[in-house]
Design an enzyme around this catalytic site. Structure first.
Site, PDB file in Angstrom:
ATOM      1  N   ASP A  56      18.250 -35.104  -8.541  1.00 55.06           N
ATOM      2  CA  ASP A  56      19.605 -35.657  -8.630  1.00 55.06           C
ATOM      3  C   ASP A  56      19.960 -35.950  -7.062  1.00 55.06           C
ATOM      4  O   ASP A  56      20.655 -35.887  -6.324  1.00 55.06           O
ATOM      5  CB  ASP A  56      20.517 -34.363  -8.703  1.00 55.06           C
ATOM      6  N   ASN A  62      24.633 -35.465  -2.134  1.00 56.38           N
ATOM      7  CA  ASN A  62      24.075 -34.140  -2.044  1.00 56.38           C
ATOM      8  C   ASN A  62      22.977 -34.458  -0.925  1.00 56.38           C
ATOM      9  O   ASN A  62      22.042 -33.596  -0.845  1.00 56.38           O
ATOM     10  CB  ASN A  62      22.882 -34.125  -3.415  1.00 56.38           C
ATOM     11  N   ASP A  78      21.504 -29.289  -3.125  1.00 57.84           N
ATOM     12  CA  ASP A  78      21.555 -29.366  -4.469  1.00 57.84           C
ATOM     13  C   ASP A  78      20.439 -29.427  -5.289  1.00 57.84           C
ATOM     14  O   ASP A  78      19.975 -30.531  -5.855  1.00 57.84           O
ATOM     15  CB  ASP A  78      22.611 -30.392  -4.803  1.00 57.84           C
ATOM     16  N   LYS A 114      21.606 -38.196  -4.422  1.00 59.99           N
ATOM     17  CA  LYS A 114      22.412 -39.153  -4.129  1.00 59.99           C
ATOM     18  C   LYS A 114      23.114 -38.943  -3.114  1.00 59.99           C
ATOM     19  O   LYS A 114      23.162 -37.809  -2.367  1.00 59.99           O
ATOM     20  CB  LYS A 114      23.458 -39.317  -5.411  1.00 59.99           C
ATOM     21  N   THR A 163      22.472 -38.104 -12.378  1.00 63.69           N
ATOM     22  CA  THR A 163      23.915 -38.946 -12.211  1.00 63.69           C
ATOM     23  C   THR A 163      23.538 -40.478 -12.518  1.00 63.69           C
ATOM     24  O   THR A 163      22.611 -41.208 -12.235  1.00 63.69           O
ATOM     25  CB  THR A 163      24.328 -38.918 -10.835  1.00 63.69           C
TER      26      THR A 163
END
Ligand code: ADP
Ligand code: MG
Length: 389
Positions: free
Chosen positions: A151, A156, A169, A153, A188
């Site tokens: 994840d 995070n 995260d 991005k 995501t």
């Protein structure tokens, strides 16, 4: 996770009280899908931390058939495995009650890279290099433990007091067994790698592994440099197809001022076939990063002298600038202001000042909409009618 391992992680069963006895909760710093993160102060020391408070009261099974409690215990386990790296968030304390889990992290005062990017629209090549190098180093550490983050991005990636990154995260992170392949659809949308989509769309195809994090790095790097994500389309199905075909381009005007090295690195990260995608080590030894090393490490008197001459000449030119303004055609400025760099920067900055709050977390989609500069067909029609009257 083995039962006694769980006991080891969470020995205090009445820990909500334990948390309030030790920490004073303050304002909300951020929210995730299942958690609220608050600043808190350790009463004994006065040191500030960030407490991620996970609500277990509506605990149901997620797509992975795990309860929130199980998923959080796995997150804690992984956080402990990757602990001790300068660019990875440090877990300081854990508390559990029947309905909540509290994860107490070191505090990142400068918040998310996402919000920083929104405030400055886009980053320079130099700043992008600084952030991406740290991200690759953090990821190298994560992958060396056979963990895939899943994840990555800008939401995070947090920034500490010195604007160094802290990767956070690990809620979707997964420890891979040797040779294991993954098939879950998680992450995501805008950052999903093609192989994640492919193995969820077709039967009998291979799963995915660590390489998906490198794809996400390519998406992040693209977004940092121009402020706009590579695969965005207002129809999500088209965006997903763009991802699967690796369909993106450096054609927008923002890319004209950007050199070849970062474009080349992005090109080698956003490769549809995961086997042909760069590895972390290859990414770190790409010329985009070499540039900084050679500049930082060697002092060259001749080059320094030449640089001083260039600076003096530039200063003289700047002083004379007001007598020789750059020719700026009113016609071009009216018809296509976005083509002119100065106006483009002003337009983008204004758009972000007015609509910055509108850029949604976790999507990156409205961010792209702020860069759309083609008139809507129906509006164009009205405009043309007005002009011809
Ligand atoms: P979720 O798994 O629910 O997305 P995160 O761990 O990503 O939770 O935290 C949600 C948000 O809370 C982050 O995006 C960030 O804005 C804020 N946050 C989390 N940890 C910290 C921290 N250590 N310091 C400052 N803000 C934080
Ligand atoms: Mg998050």
């Amino acid at each position: 996770m083995a039962k006694d391992e769980v006991e080891d992680v969470l020995p205090d069963k009445d820990a909500a009280k334990g948390f309030y006895a030790k920490y004073e909760p303050k304002e909300i710093l951020g929210r995730g899908i299942s958690s609220t993160v608050r600043r808190c102060i350790e009463k004994e020391t006065g040191i500030e931390f960030a407490a991620k408070i996970i609500d277990l009261s509506n605990d149901t099974h997620d797509a992975d058939k795990k309860t929130m409690l199980e998923a959080t215990l796995e997150e804690i386990n992984i956080l402990r495995m990757v602990a001790g790296h300068q660019y990875i968030i440090e877990l300081h304390d854990v508390f559990e009650s029947n309905t909540f889990i509290f994860l107490v992290f070191e505090l990142c005062k400068n918040g998310e890279l996402f919000d920083y990017l929104t405030s400055v629209v886009a980053l320079s090549e130099k700043k992008t290099r600084y952030i991406m190098r740290q991200l690759f180093e953090a990821l190298d550490h994560v992958h060396s433990h056979n963990i895939v983050h899943r994840d990555l991005k800008p939401e995070n990636i947090l920034l500490d007091d010195n604007f160094n990154i802290k990767l956070t995260d690990f809620g979707f992170a997964k420890l891979l067994q040797p040779g294991e392949q993954l098939f879950d659809l998680c992450g995501t949308p805008g950052y999903l790698a093609p192989e994640v989509l492919r193995c969820n769309m077709y039967e009998g195809v291979e799963g995915y592994g660590h390489e998906i994090d490198l794809w996400a790095c390519g998406v992040i790097m693209f977004t940092l440099l121009v402020g706009c994500p590579p695969f965005w389309h207002r129809k999500q199905m088209v965006m997903l197809r763009n991802i699967m075909e690796g369909n993106y381009s450096f054609a927008s005007p923002e890319w004209t001022d950007i050199t070849d090295a970062p474009k080349d690195l992005i090109r080698k990260l956003l490769v549809v076939d995961p086997k042909k995608r760069l590895t972390i080590r290859e990414a770190l030894s790409h010329p985009f990063f070499k540039l900084m090393e050679s500049k930082e490490r060697t002092f060259n008197a001749k080059k320094m002298f030449q640089f001083a001459i260039v600076c003096v000449r530039a200063m003289v030119r700047i002083r004379r600038l007001r007598f020789t303004p750059e020719p700026l055609s009113v016609h071009v400025a009216r018809i296509d202001p976005y083509r002119i760099k100065v106006l483009r920067k002003v337009i983008d900055a204004c758009a972000f000042r007015v609509y910055g709050h509108w850029v949604k977390k976790g999507e990156g989609q409205n961010r792209a909409a702020l860069f759309e500069n083609m008139p809507k067909t129906e509006l164009k029609h009205i405009y043309v009618n007005k002009l011809s009257r």
